[in-house]
Write an enzyme that holds these catalytic residues in place. Structure first.
Site, mmCIF file in Angstrom:
data_model
loop_
_atom_site.group_PDB
_atom_site.id
_atom_site.type_symbol
_atom_site.label_atom_id
_atom_site.label_comp_id
_atom_site.label_asym_id
_atom_site.label_seq_id
_atom_site.Cartn_x
_atom_site.Cartn_y
_atom_site.Cartn_z
ATOM 1 C CE1 TYR A 166 -8.713 18.975 -42.087
ATOM 2 C CE2 TYR A 166 -9.318 18.405 -39.734
ATOM 3 C CZ TYR A 166 -8.942 18.702 -40.751
ATOM 4 O OH TYR A 166 -8.432 20.328 -40.582
ATOM 5 C CB VAL A 202 -11.142 25.044 -49.058
ATOM 6 C CG1 VAL A 202 -12.418 25.322 -47.955
ATOM 7 C CG2 VAL A 202 -11.196 25.181 -50.384
ATOM 8 C CG ASP A 203 -8.546 22.524 -42.570
ATOM 9 O OD1 ASP A 203 -9.488 22.334 -42.882
ATOM 10 O OD2 ASP A 203 -7.302 21.790 -42.608
ATOM 11 C CB ALA A 204 -11.564 27.686 -44.123
ATOM 12 C CB ILE A 257 -8.164 28.492 -48.188
ATOM 13 C CG1 ILE A 257 -8.155 28.555 -49.264
ATOM 14 C CG2 ILE A 257 -9.556 29.077 -47.485
ATOM 15 C CD1 ILE A 257 -9.450 29.136 -50.523
#
Length: 243
Positions: free
Chosen positions: A55, A138-140, A76
């Site tokens: 990803y 956003v990768d949280a 993030i």
């Protein structure tokens, strides 16, 4: 063979370990993992510059393909620093809520990229100038998935405000496909703010199985080269009925 380098259970489980195999591939790998087998990052110790997860490679391709001159990014989620390191030549604001994660990325994974700000991503984003960022990524994740505050309409509206007029929001989520109610909730909210919302799914497993998905929300049709999408494929958007 697994050798633990760091273990703690309070206030939440966090493990760092070396292993000789990940996802069927043999080698020497270092892993950051939360509870419930929630792997946050993997470093190939034989090839430290390699991005092993699909990803981040797909996200970076979408960023480069759709705005080659992009400069300002709000990220993030830091993990072991995979995306943070890849964006070291940009003006990047990195938000990570857990000081321990940031510390472990430096101690065990060799992170030496841009500074990491220890702050909730939504809270920090609200402090940024309107219309500043080319991309918000956003990768949280925590053990329960994406933190709830990053899935609300208020967050999406804030992200929309902080993007440039041609900016893009990219989110890494876990879902079961376009008919998953969880995925549909993202699509419904983002479609009310952005004229273009596309879904890309990791080509793995069968129908109905949870897998990585990327949601891209912006103002122009998204361009990409399939060979550079690291086994992600664009999928049909959900059929959302009017409410």
């Amino acid at each position: 063979m697994t050798q633990f380098l760091h273990q703690e259970t309070e206030p939440r489980p966090i493990y760092v370990y070396d292993t000789s195999e990940v996802y069927g591939e043999k080698g020497i790998f270092r892993v950051l993992e939360f509870g419930n087998d929630a792997i946050q990052g993997i470093l190939d110790l034989n090839q430290p510059e390699r991005i092993l997860f699909e990803y981040p490679r797909a996200i970076l391709h979408l960023m480069e393909m759709n705005n080659p001159s992009y400069e300002d990014v709000f990220l993030i989620g830091h993990g072991i620093g995979t995306l943070s390191s890849a964006l070291r030549d940009k003006y990047v604001v990195i938000s990570e809520i857990d000081q321990k994660v940031s510390d472990l990325s430096k101690e065990y994974f060799g992170y030496n990229g841009p500074p990491v700000l220890i702050e909730d991503g939504y809270t920090l984003l609200k402090q940024m100038t309107s219309g500043r960022f080319d991309y918000i990524v956003v990768d949280a994740f925590h053990e329960g998935g994406i933190p709830e505050q990053l899935t609300t309409m208020d967050f999406f509206e804030t992200a929309c405000d902080k993007l440039t007029e041609d900016g893009t929001l990219l989110m890494n989520i876990i879902g079961r496909g376009p008919q998953d109610p969880y995925v549909q909730s993202f699509y419904r909210s983002l479609s009310s703010l952005f004229p273009v919302v596309d879904l890309f799914s990791l080509y793995a497993g069968g129908l109905g199985r949870s897998k990585n998905m990327i949601i891209a929300a912006g103002y122009h049709p998204f361009r990409y080269q399939q060979k550079s999408m690291a086994h992600f494929r664009k999928i049909k958007s959900p059929q959302i009925s009017a409410r």
